[in-house]
Write a protein that holds these residues in place. Structure first.
Motif, short mmCIF file in Angstrom:
data_model
loop_
_atom_site.label_atom_id
_atom_site.label_comp_id
_atom_site.label_asym_id
_atom_site.label_seq_id
_atom_site.Cartn_x
_atom_site.Cartn_y
_atom_site.Cartn_z
N MET A 100 0.83 -1.21 0.00
CA MET A 100 0.00 0.00 0.00
C MET A 100 0.87 1.26 0.00
O MET A 100 0.60 2.21 -0.72
N LYS A 101 1.95 1.27 0.79
CA LYS A 101 2.84 2.43 0.81
C LYS A 101 3.46 2.66 -0.56
O LYS A 101 3.53 3.79 -1.03
N LEU A 102 3.91 1.58 -1.19
CA LEU A 102 4.51 1.69 -2.52
C LEU A 102 3.50 2.23 -3.52
O LEU A 102 3.81 3.09 -4.34
N SER A 103 2.29 1.73 -3.48
CA SER A 103 1.31 2.13 -4.48
C SER A 103 0.87 3.58 -4.30
O SER A 103 0.51 4.23 -5.26
N HIS A 104 0.91 4.09 -3.07
CA HIS A 104 0.46 5.46 -2.84
C HIS A 104 1.55 6.49 -3.09
O HIS A 104 1.30 7.68 -3.07
N THR A 105 2.78 6.06 -3.31
CA THR A 105 3.85 7.02 -3.55
C THR A 105 4.37 6.92 -4.98
O THR A 105 5.35 7.54 -5.32
N SER A 106 3.73 6.14 -5.81
CA SER A 106 4.24 5.92 -7.16
C SER A 106 3.23 6.32 -8.22
O SER A 106 2.11 6.72 -7.92
N SER A 107 3.64 6.14 -9.46
CA SER A 107 2.74 6.40 -10.57
C SER A 107 1.56 5.44 -10.53
O SER A 107 0.47 5.76 -11.02
N ASN A 108 1.76 4.29 -9.93
CA ASN A 108 0.70 3.31 -9.79
C ASN A 108 -0.55 3.96 -9.18
O ASN A 108 -1.65 3.83 -9.70
N TYR A 109 -0.35 4.65 -8.10
CA TYR A 109 -1.47 5.30 -7.43
C TYR A 109 -1.97 6.49 -8.24
O TYR A 109 -3.17 6.67 -8.44
N PHE A 110 -1.06 7.32 -8.72
CA PHE A 110 -1.44 8.55 -9.42
C PHE A 110 -2.32 8.26 -10.64
O PHE A 110 -3.36 8.89 -10.82
N PHE A 111 -1.91 7.34 -11.49
CA PHE A 111 -2.64 7.11 -12.74
C PHE A 111 -3.91 6.28 -12.54
O PHE A 111 -4.66 6.09 -13.49
N ARG A 112 -4.14 5.81 -11.33
CA ARG A 112 -5.39 5.10 -11.07
C ARG A 112 -6.37 5.96 -10.27
O ARG A 112 -7.42 5.48 -9.85
N LYS A 113 -6.06 7.22 -10.10
CA LYS A 113 -6.94 8.12 -9.35
C LYS A 113 -8.31 8.25 -10.02
O LYS A 113 -9.32 8.36 -9.34
N SER A 114 -8.31 8.30 -11.34
CA SER A 114 -9.56 8.47 -12.08
C SER A 114 -9.37 7.93 -13.49
O SER A 114 -8.23 7.76 -13.94
N PRO A 115 -10.47 7.70 -14.21
CA PRO A 115 -10.32 7.29 -15.62
C PRO A 115 -9.55 8.32 -16.44
O PRO A 115 -8.80 7.96 -17.34
N SER A 116 -9.68 9.60 -16.11
CA SER A 116 -8.97 10.65 -16.85
C SER A 116 -7.46 10.56 -16.63
O SER A 116 -6.68 10.75 -17.56
N HIS A 117 -7.05 10.25 -15.42
CA HIS A 117 -5.62 10.07 -15.13
C HIS A 117 -5.06 8.92 -15.96
O HIS A 117 -4.00 9.03 -16.58
N VAL B 281 3.29 16.42 -14.26
CA VAL B 281 4.60 17.04 -14.52
C VAL B 281 5.32 17.30 -13.20
O VAL B 281 6.51 16.99 -13.05
N GLU B 282 4.60 17.84 -12.22
CA GLU B 282 5.20 18.13 -10.91
C GLU B 282 5.70 16.87 -10.21
O GLU B 282 6.70 16.90 -9.52
N LYS B 283 5.01 15.76 -10.42
CA LYS B 283 5.41 14.50 -9.80
C LYS B 283 6.54 13.80 -10.57
O LYS B 283 7.05 12.78 -10.14
N GLY B 284 6.91 14.36 -11.72
CA GLY B 284 8.04 13.83 -12.46
C GLY B 284 7.73 12.68 -13.40
O GLY B 284 8.63 12.00 -13.88
N PHE B 285 6.45 12.47 -13.71
CA PHE B 285 6.08 11.41 -14.65
C PHE B 285 6.22 11.89 -16.10
O PHE B 285 6.58 11.12 -16.97
N PHE B 286 5.91 13.16 -16.33
CA PHE B 286 5.99 13.77 -17.65
C PHE B 286 6.80 15.06 -17.57
O PHE B 286 7.00 15.61 -16.49
N HIS B 287 7.23 15.55 -18.72
CA HIS B 287 7.86 16.86 -18.79
C HIS B 287 7.36 17.56 -20.05
O HIS B 287 6.83 16.92 -20.96
#
Length: 131
Positions: free
Chosen positions: A31-48, A90-96
């Protein structure tokens, strides 16, 4: 990577206290890993998730994708909300963002090298699944 949440195994009557602690610690770490990674970020919503697919698709096909194009392609997401999601990625460093030489106002969105590696590992894991 994107679908790492699996239900905890059922509690068996044969588990002793130390085994239960090991199992619980494993799931807490996941759970800690998933909440600090892109895993969590891109599953926040269908738009993500859709944004991630659009950006990675353009990257894999060697196509340019501008921020404005991405905003219009995100389904059921307002332009202001799209801008917030893009900025956060971008701020989280996934894209630039890269400015174009022709028009400094136009910016292309691209995945960072670290996210490309993470995404490629995810795809490899999916390909290796035995169903």
């Amino acid at each position: 990577f994107f679908f790492t949440h699996t239900p905890a195994p059922p509690i068996l009557s044969g588990l002793v206290g130390s085994e239960m602690c090991i199992r619980d610690r494993f799931w807490e770490d996941q759970m800690k890993l998933s909440h600090t990674s892109s895993n969590y970020f891109f599953r926040k919503s269908p738009s993500h998730y859709h944004m991630m697919l659009l950006v990675m698709s353009a990257h894999k096909l060697n196509q340019e994708l501008s921020v404005e194009e991405l905003k219009t392609k995100l389904f059921k997401t307002s332009r202001p909300k799209s801008a917030i999601i893009i900025t956060e990625a971008v701020e989280k460093g996934f894209f630039h963002l890269e400015k174009t030489a022709v028009d400094q106002r136009k910016k292309f969105i691209k995945p960072t090298e670290s996210f490309v590696k993470e995404f490629d590992n995810y795809i490899t894991t999916l390909k290796n699944l035995v169903l």
